[in-house]
Write a protein that holds these residues in place. Structure first.
Motif, PDB file in Angstrom:
ATOM      1  N   ALA A 141     -10.813   0.003   3.196  1.00 32.62           N
ATOM      2  CA  ALA A 141     -10.473  -1.128   2.068  1.00 32.62           C
ATOM      3  C   ALA A 141      -9.844  -2.152   3.058  1.00 32.62           C
ATOM      4  O   ALA A 141      -8.818  -2.160   3.605  1.00 32.62           O
ATOM      5  CB  ALA A 141      -9.042  -0.247   1.627  1.00 32.62           C
ATOM      6  N   LEU A 178     -14.853  -1.781   1.001  1.00 33.85           N
ATOM      7  CA  LEU A 178     -14.253  -2.192  -0.342  1.00 33.85           C
ATOM      8  C   LEU A 178     -13.310  -3.153  -0.113  1.00 33.85           C
ATOM      9  O   LEU A 178     -12.416  -3.173   0.761  1.00 33.85           O
ATOM     10  CB  LEU A 178     -13.431  -1.122  -0.981  1.00 33.85           C
ATOM     11  CG  LEU A 178     -14.257  -0.101  -1.667  1.00 33.85           C
ATOM     12  CD1 LEU A 178     -13.509   1.033  -2.149  1.00 33.85           C
ATOM     13  CD2 LEU A 178     -15.414  -0.155  -2.392  1.00 33.85           C
ATOM     14  N   THR A 195       0.858  -1.298   0.139  1.00 28.19           N
ATOM     15  CA  THR A 195      -0.255  -0.098  -0.010  1.00 28.19           C
ATOM     16  C   THR A 195       0.858   1.336  -0.091  1.00 28.19           C
ATOM     17  O   THR A 195       0.807   2.169  -0.818  1.00 28.19           O
ATOM     18  CB  THR A 195      -0.788   0.130   1.308  1.00 28.19           C
ATOM     19  OG1 THR A 195      -1.861  -1.053   1.433  1.00 28.19           O
ATOM     20  CG2 THR A 195      -1.760   1.279   1.104  1.00 28.19           C
ATOM     21  N   VAL A 236      -9.911  -5.813  -0.374  1.00 23.53           N
ATOM     22  CA  VAL A 236      -8.624  -5.845  -0.823  1.00 23.53           C
ATOM     23  C   VAL A 236      -8.047  -7.112  -1.112  1.00 23.53           C
ATOM     24  O   VAL A 236      -7.132  -7.172  -2.245  1.00 23.53           O
ATOM     25  CB  VAL A 236      -7.656  -5.170   0.164  1.00 23.53           C
ATOM     26  CG1 VAL A 236      -6.173  -5.387  -0.136  1.00 23.53           C
ATOM     27  CG2 VAL A 236      -7.821  -3.660   0.230  1.00 23.53           C
ATOM     28  N   ALA A 253      -8.966  -0.502  -4.504  1.00 21.57           N
ATOM     29  CA  ALA A 253      -9.824  -0.001  -3.564  1.00 21.57           C
ATOM     30  C   ALA A 253      -9.461   1.482  -3.164  1.00 21.57           C
ATOM     31  O   ALA A 253     -10.031   2.425  -2.792  1.00 21.57           O
ATOM     32  CB  ALA A 253      -9.388  -0.702  -2.069  1.00 21.57           C
ATOM     33  N   VAL A 267      -6.894   1.661   5.203  1.00 22.95           N
ATOM     34  CA  VAL A 267      -6.769   0.449   4.792  1.00 22.95           C
ATOM     35  C   VAL A 267      -6.402  -0.195   5.865  1.00 22.95           C
ATOM     36  O   VAL A 267      -5.617  -0.046   6.906  1.00 22.95           O
ATOM     37  CB  VAL A 267      -5.125   0.592   3.707  1.00 22.95           C
ATOM     38  CG1 VAL A 267      -4.852  -0.905   3.349  1.00 22.95           C
ATOM     39  CG2 VAL A 267      -5.481   1.465   2.611  1.00 22.95           C
ATOM     40  N   VAL A 320      -9.845   7.282   3.047  1.00 22.57           N
ATOM     41  CA  VAL A 320      -9.654   5.794   2.958  1.00 22.57           C
ATOM     42  C   VAL A 320      -8.812   5.171   4.208  1.00 22.57           C
ATOM     43  O   VAL A 320      -7.644   5.766   4.366  1.00 22.57           O
ATOM     44  CB  VAL A 320      -8.972   5.529   1.628  1.00 22.57           C
ATOM     45  CG1 VAL A 320      -8.560   3.870   1.527  1.00 22.57           C
ATOM     46  CG2 VAL A 320      -9.633   6.192   0.406  1.00 22.57           C
ATOM     47  N   SER A 342     -11.662  -8.616  -4.603  1.00 20.49           N
ATOM     48  CA  SER A 342     -11.640  -7.389  -5.600  1.00 20.49           C
ATOM     49  C   SER A 342     -12.053  -7.723  -6.750  1.00 20.49           C
ATOM     50  O   SER A 342     -12.655  -7.116  -7.457  1.00 20.49           O
ATOM     51  CB  SER A 342     -10.123  -7.042  -5.193  1.00 20.49           C
ATOM     52  OG  SER A 342      -9.972  -5.971  -6.535  1.00 20.49           O
ATOM     53  N   TRP A 397     -10.654   3.717  -6.189  1.00 20.98           N
ATOM     54  CA  TRP A 397     -12.346   3.401  -6.447  1.00 20.98           C
ATOM     55  C   TRP A 397     -13.108   5.028  -6.134  1.00 20.98           C
ATOM     56  O   TRP A 397     -12.753   5.566  -5.219  1.00 20.98           O
ATOM     57  CB  TRP A 397     -12.959   2.540  -5.429  1.00 20.98           C
ATOM     58  CG  TRP A 397     -14.325   2.363  -5.940  1.00 20.98           C
ATOM     59  CD1 TRP A 397     -14.855   1.365  -6.708  1.00 20.98           C
ATOM     60  CD2 TRP A 397     -15.373   2.741  -5.014  1.00 20.98           C
ATOM     61  NE1 TRP A 397     -16.430   1.511  -6.623  1.00 20.98           N
ATOM     62  CE2 TRP A 397     -16.615   2.425  -5.651  1.00 20.98           C
ATOM     63  CE3 TRP A 397     -15.562   3.636  -4.047  1.00 20.98           C
ATOM     64  CZ2 TRP A 397     -17.751   2.850  -5.210  1.00 20.98           C
ATOM     65  CZ3 TRP A 397     -16.721   3.919  -3.378  1.00 20.98           C
ATOM     66  CH2 TRP A 397     -17.840   3.628  -4.140  1.00 20.98           C
ATOM     67  N   ILE A 414     -14.304   5.384   3.497  1.00 24.60           N
ATOM     68  CA  ILE A 414     -13.865   3.950   2.695  1.00 24.60           C
ATOM     69  C   ILE A 414     -13.048   3.252   3.650  1.00 24.60           C
ATOM     70  O   ILE A 414     -11.889   3.796   4.107  1.00 24.60           O
ATOM     71  CB  ILE A 414     -13.312   4.192   1.530  1.00 24.60           C
ATOM     72  CG1 ILE A 414     -14.218   5.029   0.552  1.00 24.60           C
ATOM     73  CG2 ILE A 414     -12.938   3.054   0.984  1.00 24.60           C
ATOM     74  CD1 ILE A 414     -13.706   5.532  -0.677  1.00 24.60           C
TER      75      ILE A 414
END
Ligand code: NDP
Length: 390
Positions: free
Chosen positions: A118, A144, A17, A146, A270, A95, A93, A151, A273, A116
């Motif tokens: 991820a 979302l 990432t 990963v 992700a 993660v 986002v 995905s 998006w 979001i």
């Protein structure tokens, strides 16, 4: 410009990432990075990305982090609560790339901010699927996937036609022991189990791939992410890991997503998006790949898949128990305390011994998780569990 927080920034998914974020500084600004105790890697990444905050979950590592970050302008914090505070900083986002159920409470903290999520941390969705998805709906967050398979499904599933889906098929590489005869599996070592043929990943998920528990966890994860029933979820072994999963529609069409096995692709899906972003991964060259093979998974050599399927169908607390027992068994295997085939035996034994009511809050899930861990740990010391392997 999107703000991003990476939970588990020092791991395999976290590092991939950061690679993407650092290649696109005009698109992303890092808010917080977290780790368990890898101070060197965390501090270096926080300085490079000019993160506002770096957090270690293990508080005993905080003095070292403070020292390493002195004068850098990056704030240091430590402890499980500080990880949740980082998750709740309101990044566009987040993660979620912590390994194991340890990632659940931080995921819930991020969900509470909307935005979001991820999600790489599949264990949180396996243990607390209903609790997490209810919170996502309540807080207007967006979850979302990963995981490369999810995905792929996310990219193949037409939201206009979810009622016209016949089946979702998750592909599995089969792991490093797909051709190993059952008689030779008892002697598998941790070093062999973490050497995945197609993907470079953290130790825990590599062992999960070797037992195929990973695919079982993914079945449960898919059930919570996509509007399908358990009997609409299937697994096929596909050694090349080029097709990452597929969706069958009622009209006979099968839509698949393909790509070279590189986690930066699903992470990028992700992060960007609903847009798309460039990744440095090699483009797929089918002429070089040459052939794509498929076979059914072997339920005898890989009992973990059957255990996970049963947990998915039974629901309630079963997936949380499955996950907790598996985490304990995998850690014991990596530490050389149990053999490879005992991993599934410990999980099965724990599922047989513990049958609590369905947990419907985060605290209730964490209680089930803790009790299942205690039972699995006792099972590791119990010779009877060893006996059930043979
Ligand atoms: P790694 O073991 O490589 O990294 C785990 C990360 O979590 C590290 O940053 C680690 O910090 C941190 N961490 C570990 N324990 C704790 C804890 N108790 N509290 C807070 N942070 C902790 O794992 P992976 O990157 O391989 O996997 C992460 C997640 O993503 C897993 O759920 C896995 O199933 C999923 N996933 C991974 C894929 C992959 O390709 N690796 C593919 C698809 C899904 P530290 O470094 O300090 O120990």
């Amino acid at each position: 410009m999107r703000t991003v927080t990476v939970l588990g920034a020092t791991g395999s998914v976290g590092t991939s990432t950061l690679d993407l974020l650092e290649r696109a500084p005009e698109q992303f600004r890092v808010l917080a990075l977290t780790a368990n105790c890898d101070v060197e890697r965390l501090a270096a990444a926080a300085v490079r990305t000019r993160a506002a905050r770096a957090v270690v979950a293990d508080e005993t590592c905080l003095p070292a982090l403070r020292e390493r970050l002195a004068g850098s302008g990056v704030a240091a914090a430590g402890g499980a609560k500080a990880v949740c505070e980082a998750a709740a900083m309101g990044a566009d986002v987040t993660v979620a790339a912590i390994v194991g159920c340890a990632g659940l409470t931080p995921v819930m903290a991020a969900v509470g901010q909307g935005g979001i999520i991820a999600l790489a941390n599949k264990e949180s969705l396996v243990s607390a699927g209903e609790v997490v998805t209810a919170a996502v709906a309540r807080h207007g967050a967006t979850l979302l996937p990963v995981d490369s398979e999810h995905s792929a499904i996310f990219q193949c599933l037409d939201p206009r036609h979810t009622k016209r889906v016949r089946r979702i098929v998750l592909t599995a590489s089969g792991g490093p022991f797909r051709d190993r005869p059952r008689e030779a599996m008892a002697a598998i070592t941790p070093a062999e189990a973490v050497a995945h043929p197609n993907w470079s990943m953290g130790a825990k998920i590599s062992v999960d791939s070797a037992t195929m528990m990973n695919k079982g966890l993914e079945l449960i994860e898919a059930f919570h992410l996509f509007p399908v029933a358990p009997d609409q979820l299937d697994v096929v072994v596909h050694r090349q890991s080029v097709i990452h999963s597929m969706v069958d529609y009622v009209d006979g069409s099968t839509i698949a997503q393909l790509g070279t096995p590189d986690m930066r692709t699903p992470i990028a899906v992700a992060l960007a998006w609903p847009d798309r972003m460039e990744t440095p991964g090699a483009p797929l060259d089918l002429a070089t790949v040459g052939r794509l093979d498929f076979e059914a998974p072997d339920p005898i050599r890989f009992p973990a898949l059957r255990l996970a399927r049963h947990a998915l169908e039974a629901g309630g607390a079963r997936p949380a128990i499955l996950n907790a027992a598996n985490e304990i068994a995998v850690a014991a295997f990596l530490a050389g305390r149990i053999g490879f085939l005992e991993i599934a035996a410990i999980v099965e034994d724990t599922l047989e011994r513990f049958d609590p009511a369905a947990p419907d809050t985060l605290d209730a899930v964490l209680e089930v998780d803790a009790e299942a861990r205690a039972i699995a740990s006792a099972g590791i010391r119990d010779e009877r569990v060893k006996d059930r392997v043979f």
